[in-house]
Design an enzyme around this catalytic site. Sequence first.
Site, PDB file in Angstrom:
ATOM      1  N   GLY A  46       0.822  -1.209   0.000  1.00  0.00           N
ATOM      2  CA  GLY A  46       0.000   0.000   0.000  1.00  0.00           C
ATOM      3  C   GLY A  46       0.847   1.246   0.000  1.00  0.00           C
ATOM      4  N   ASN A  47       0.237   2.373   0.275  1.00  0.00           N
ATOM      5  CA  ASN A  47       0.967   3.636   0.295  1.00  0.00           C
ATOM      6  C   ASN A  47       0.335   4.591   1.300  1.00  0.00           C
ATOM      7  OD1 ASN A  47      -1.115   5.328  -1.149  1.00  0.00           O
ATOM      8  ND2 ASN A  47      -0.771   3.722  -2.660  1.00  0.00           N
ATOM      9  N   ARG A  48       0.925   5.765   1.458  1.00  0.00           N
ATOM     10  CA  ARG A  48       0.531   6.671   2.525  1.00  0.00           C
ATOM     11  C   ARG A  48      -0.564   7.654   2.145  1.00  0.00           C
ATOM     12  NH1 ARG A  48       5.602   9.623   4.440  1.00  0.00           N
ATOM     13  NH2 ARG A  48       4.024  10.781   5.596  1.00  0.00           N
ATOM     14  N   SER A  49      -1.221   7.468   1.035  1.00  0.00           N
ATOM     15  CA  SER A  49      -2.277   8.410   0.654  1.00  0.00           C
ATOM     16  C   SER A  49      -3.375   8.428   1.708  1.00  0.00           C
ATOM     17  CB  SER A  49      -2.875   7.986  -0.693  1.00  0.00           C
ATOM     18  OG  SER A  49      -3.996   8.779  -0.984  1.00  0.00           O
TER      19      SER A  49
END
Length: 231
Positions: free
Chosen positions: A33-36
């Site tokens: 995943g990512n930090r959005s």
Amino acid sequence: LAAAPGRADLAGLRVAVSTGGTREPIDPVRFLGNRSSGRQGTELAVAAADRGADVRLVAAHVDDGVLDAAARHPRITLERVSTAAELQRAMTDAAAAADVVAMVAAVADFRVAEVAHEKLRKEDGVAGLDLVENPDIVAGLVAARRDGQIVVGFAAETAADDAELLERGRRKLRRKGVDLLAVNRVDWDAGFESAGNRVVLLDAGGDVVSDTDGTKREVADAIWDAVASRR
Ligand code: CTP
Ligand code: CA
């Protein structure tokens, strides 16, 4: 200049917006995943709806509470997705009936080649993950763009200074073929989970349309101002 509240300058406009970060499963308990946080895309959707547009908001994973105002908005239809593949299906469908398409979602660039149906365990030995690249969703939307449709992309870039930021933005703009590209600088501590944002908006030719340093709502309004001037 941001629109005054209640000014319905986007009335009749059909808008599709994606937000949040996709998650690509590794096994039943893990993902890439990512930090959005999903804030900027949600603000973009709410701003459009406040200005009279009919909005379809496709939300991947967002921070708690971020979607509250959007979920209550009478002119926003909210759809939840998780993976890039789901996001692609939802946005392709939404784009078919949209005058403006904005891809604000942070799409995971890779997924694992084969999702494990059982939890990966250390005792079974640690193998590397085989990754495959996800499809470029916005490039597909550009390829399928209908007459007069405006496609907006977002690019979060790390850059040493403004010159590098713009250079990276212009390169991405050419590669993606979008009509407008919103570029913002991110770092370990800037851009993602913060309330404010600085966004430079580039048109298809790479010219700076606006440069906004403000709240994510102000950034959103600057983007809709640019869209409104193109209607
Ligand atoms: N995007 C997309 N599909 C992908 C990756 C990105 O539609 N698989 C969209 C994003 O929603 C955004 C724009 O493309 O609007 C730019 O995303 P970004 O991650 O900056 O672009 P990439 O092509 O993935 O390049 P990079 O290697 O810099 O991550
Ligand atoms: Ca990427």
